[in-house]
Design a protein around this motif. Structure first.
Motif, mmCIF file in Angstrom:
data_model
loop_
_atom_site.group_PDB
_atom_site.id
_atom_site.type_symbol
_atom_site.label_atom_id
_atom_site.label_comp_id
_atom_site.label_asym_id
_atom_site.label_seq_id
_atom_site.Cartn_x
_atom_site.Cartn_y
_atom_site.Cartn_z
ATOM 1 N N VAL A 137 -14.062 28.300 40.155
ATOM 2 C CA VAL A 137 -13.902 28.412 38.705
ATOM 3 C C VAL A 137 -14.837 29.489 38.167
ATOM 4 C CG1 VAL A 137 -14.294 27.227 36.507
ATOM 5 C CG2 VAL A 137 -13.020 26.083 38.340
ATOM 6 N N ASP A 138 -16.082 29.508 38.633
ATOM 7 C CA ASP A 138 -17.030 30.540 38.189
ATOM 8 C C ASP A 138 -16.509 31.934 38.503
ATOM 9 O OD1 ASP A 138 -18.730 28.611 37.194
ATOM 10 O OD2 ASP A 138 -20.107 28.669 38.914
ATOM 11 N N VAL B 265 -6.096 27.209 42.226
ATOM 12 C CA VAL B 265 -6.865 26.627 41.124
ATOM 13 C C VAL B 265 -6.388 27.216 39.797
ATOM 14 C CG1 VAL B 265 -9.166 26.528 40.074
ATOM 15 C CG2 VAL B 265 -8.876 25.980 42.498
ATOM 16 N N LEU B 266 -6.171 28.527 39.771
ATOM 17 C CA LEU B 266 -5.670 29.182 38.564
ATOM 18 C C LEU B 266 -4.333 28.579 38.134
ATOM 19 C CD1 LEU B 266 -5.946 31.432 36.426
ATOM 20 C CD2 LEU B 266 -4.818 32.970 38.046
ATOM 21 N N GLN B 267 -3.456 28.308 39.088
ATOM 22 C CA GLN B 267 -2.171 27.674 38.796
ATOM 23 C C GLN B 267 -2.364 26.307 38.146
ATOM 24 O OE1 GLN B 267 -0.084 27.989 42.695
ATOM 25 N NE2 GLN B 267 1.723 27.868 41.435
ATOM 26 N N LEU B 268 -3.275 25.522 38.698
ATOM 27 C CA LEU B 268 -3.524 24.183 38.145
ATOM 28 C C LEU B 268 -4.051 24.273 36.715
ATOM 29 C CD1 LEU B 268 -5.052 22.508 41.319
ATOM 30 C CD2 LEU B 268 -2.855 21.949 40.251
ATOM 31 N N VAL B 269 -4.905 25.264 36.452
ATOM 32 C CA VAL B 269 -5.420 25.450 35.093
ATOM 33 C C VAL B 269 -4.287 25.899 34.171
ATOM 34 C CG1 VAL B 269 -6.994 26.814 33.654
ATOM 35 C CG2 VAL B 269 -7.776 25.944 35.875
ATOM 36 N N TYR B 270 -3.473 26.828 34.646
ATOM 37 C CA TYR B 270 -2.364 27.366 33.841
ATOM 38 C C TYR B 270 -1.369 26.269 33.447
ATOM 39 C CZ TYR B 270 1.745 30.223 32.661
ATOM 40 O OH TYR B 270 2.822 30.790 32.030
ATOM 41 N N PHE B 271 -0.984 25.435 34.402
ATOM 42 C CA PHE B 271 0.025 24.416 34.143
ATOM 43 C C PHE B 271 -0.567 23.108 33.620
ATOM 44 C CE2 PHE B 271 2.399 27.126 37.144
ATOM 45 C CZ PHE B 271 3.510 27.376 36.357
ATOM 46 N N GLY B 272 -1.891 22.952 33.704
ATOM 47 C CA GLY B 272 -2.535 21.729 33.233
ATOM 48 C C GLY B 272 -2.914 21.833 31.773
ATOM 49 N N GLU B 273 -3.079 20.689 31.162
ATOM 50 C CA GLU B 273 -3.539 20.651 29.770
ATOM 51 C C GLU B 273 -4.928 20.041 29.738
ATOM 52 O OE1 GLU B 273 -0.902 18.984 26.877
ATOM 53 O OE2 GLU B 273 0.855 19.751 27.940
ATOM 54 N N ALA B 274 -5.858 20.736 29.125
ATOM 55 C CA ALA B 274 -7.237 20.256 28.997
ATOM 56 C C ALA B 274 -7.789 19.805 30.344
ATOM 57 C CB ALA B 274 -7.321 19.140 27.959
ATOM 58 N N ILE B 275 -7.674 20.652 31.325
ATOM 59 C CA ILE B 275 -8.127 20.322 32.682
ATOM 60 C C ILE B 275 -9.595 20.716 32.836
ATOM 61 C CG2 ILE B 275 -7.444 22.504 33.786
ATOM 62 C CD1 ILE B 275 -6.269 20.705 36.067
ATOM 63 N N ASN B 276 -10.326 19.949 33.616
ATOM 64 C CA ASN B 276 -11.737 20.250 33.856
ATOM 65 C C ASN B 276 -12.003 20.307 35.361
ATOM 66 O OD1 ASN B 276 -12.087 17.556 34.781
ATOM 67 N ND2 ASN B 276 -12.501 16.860 32.702
ATOM 68 N N VAL B 277 -13.225 20.613 35.738
ATOM 69 C CA VAL B 277 -13.576 20.755 37.154
ATOM 70 C C VAL B 277 -13.363 19.446 37.906
ATOM 71 C CG1 VAL B 277 -15.451 21.260 38.773
ATOM 72 C CG2 VAL B 277 -15.156 22.679 36.747
ATOM 73 N N LYS B 278 -13.674 18.334 37.278
ATOM 74 C CA LYS B 278 -13.473 17.035 37.924
ATOM 75 C C LYS B 278 -11.991 16.826 38.257
ATOM 76 C CE LYS B 278 -14.240 12.090 37.318
ATOM 77 N NZ LYS B 278 -14.686 11.032 36.417
ATOM 78 N N ASP B 279 -11.111 17.160 37.311
ATOM 79 C CA ASP B 279 -9.668 17.056 37.552
ATOM 80 C C ASP B 279 -9.251 17.947 38.718
ATOM 81 O OD1 ASP B 279 -9.414 15.367 35.317
ATOM 82 O OD2 ASP B 279 -8.990 17.069 33.978
ATOM 83 N N LYS C 114 -14.128 28.787 29.883
ATOM 84 C CA LYS C 114 -14.654 27.427 29.748
ATOM 85 C C LYS C 114 -14.925 27.200 28.269
ATOM 86 C CE LYS C 114 -17.204 27.276 34.130
ATOM 87 N NZ LYS C 114 -18.548 27.121 34.729
ATOM 88 N N THR C 115 -14.396 26.079 27.749
ATOM 89 C CA THR C 115 -14.642 25.727 26.360
ATOM 90 C C THR C 115 -15.006 24.255 26.270
ATOM 91 O OG1 THR C 115 -12.292 25.247 26.007
ATOM 92 C CG2 THR C 115 -13.034 27.458 25.421
ATOM 93 N N GLN C 116 -15.642 23.916 25.180
ATOM 94 C CA GLN C 116 -16.034 22.522 24.975
ATOM 95 C C GLN C 116 -14.814 21.710 24.527
ATOM 96 O OE1 GLN C 116 -18.973 21.889 21.854
ATOM 97 N NE2 GLN C 116 -20.241 20.826 23.350
ATOM 98 N N ALA D 1 -14.387 19.817 47.560
ATOM 99 C CA ALA D 1 -15.683 19.389 47.038
ATOM 100 C C ALA D 1 -15.908 19.997 45.655
ATOM 101 C CB ALA D 1 -16.797 19.830 47.987
ATOM 102 N N ALA D 2 -16.614 19.259 44.821
ATOM 103 C CA ALA D 2 -16.885 19.720 43.455
ATOM 104 C C ALA D 2 -17.604 21.069 43.455
ATOM 105 C CB ALA D 2 -17.696 18.678 42.703
ATOM 106 N N SER D 3 -18.532 21.253 44.389
ATOM 107 C CA SER D 3 -19.268 22.518 44.440
ATOM 108 C C SER D 3 -18.339 23.687 44.780
ATOM 109 C CB SER D 3 -20.399 22.433 45.466
ATOM 110 O OG SER D 3 -19.880 22.145 46.756
ATOM 111 N N THR D 4 -17.378 23.452 45.657
ATOM 112 C CA THR D 4 -16.421 24.497 46.032
ATOM 113 C C THR D 4 -15.538 24.854 44.840
ATOM 114 O OG1 THR D 4 -16.375 23.686 48.298
ATOM 115 C CG2 THR D 4 -14.540 25.090 47.621
ATOM 116 N N VAL D 5 -15.042 23.849 44.151
ATOM 117 C CA VAL D 5 -14.198 24.079 42.981
ATOM 118 C C VAL D 5 -15.005 24.788 41.898
ATOM 119 C CG1 VAL D 5 -12.863 22.972 41.151
ATOM 120 C CG2 VAL D 5 -12.656 22.162 43.508
ATOM 121 N N SER D 6 -16.247 24.373 41.691
ATOM 122 C CA SER D 6 -17.099 25.013 40.677
ATOM 123 C C SER D 6 -17.296 26.495 40.978
ATOM 124 C CB SER D 6 -18.460 24.327 40.601
ATOM 125 O OG SER D 6 -18.327 23.051 40.046
ATOM 126 N N GLU D 7 -17.519 26.813 42.245
ATOM 127 C CA GLU D 7 -17.673 28.225 42.637
ATOM 128 C C GLU D 7 -16.396 29.018 42.368
ATOM 129 O OE1 GLU D 7 -19.033 28.532 46.696
ATOM 130 O OE2 GLU D 7 -20.794 27.294 46.287
#
Length: 140
Positions: free
Chosen positions: A69-70, A39-53, A80-82, A61-67
């Motif tokens: 990310v938390d 997940v960290l890799q996807l955030v690092y290489f992604g641009e403006a990525i969010n939990v849904k992405d 996390k930024t707006q 599952a969204a809950s697994t990814v959210s955990e």
């Protein structure tokens, strides 16, 4: 031709597994699981990525990814930024600490590849790069 494709797929899978394994060795000193690292890799290489992405990209599952990310936020590897364009969206960004982990793993992988390629015949590594470059270009 089909036999070549079968053999190539198998070789690429073996190479991918080997490179990932070498990268995992670099994670032993960091308090992060392999799925969290992915997940960290996807955030690092992604641009403006969010939990849904991330949910879409990982197939989790969204809950697994959210955990995950938390946990990465708690470890200060992700923030996390707006979203500037859409205030309702939360965008994930890799921190300096998170980027440092990614770079460490990449360095470990590169060193491992260097060790292998220095034992190859002269010019073979360059030929391999040229062929794989052509292969990747054909994939797009």
């Amino acid at each position: 031709m089909r036999e070549t494709a079968i053999e190539l797929e198998s070789l690429l899978r073996d190479i991918s597994y080997w490179i990932k394994k070498k990268g995992r060795d670099a994670l032993s000193s960091v308090r992060i699981t392999l799925p969290q690292f992915q997940v960290l890799q996807l955030v690092y290489f992604g641009e403006a990525i969010n939990v849904k992405d991330l949910t879409h990209l990982t197939g989790l599952a969204a809950s697994t990814v959210s955990e995950m990310v938390d946990r990465l936020v708690e470890l200060t590897y992700v923030t996390k930024t707006q979203n500037v364009l859409d205030k309702r969206q939360v965008v994930l960004k890799c921190t300096k600490q998170g980027a440092s982990i990614i770079r460490k793993v990449i360095r470990q992988r590169v060193q491992s590849v260097q060790e292998v390629t220095k034992n190859m015949k002269p010019g073979s590594a360059n030929s391999l790069v040229a062929m794989l470059t052509e292969f990747v270009a054909s994939c797009k």
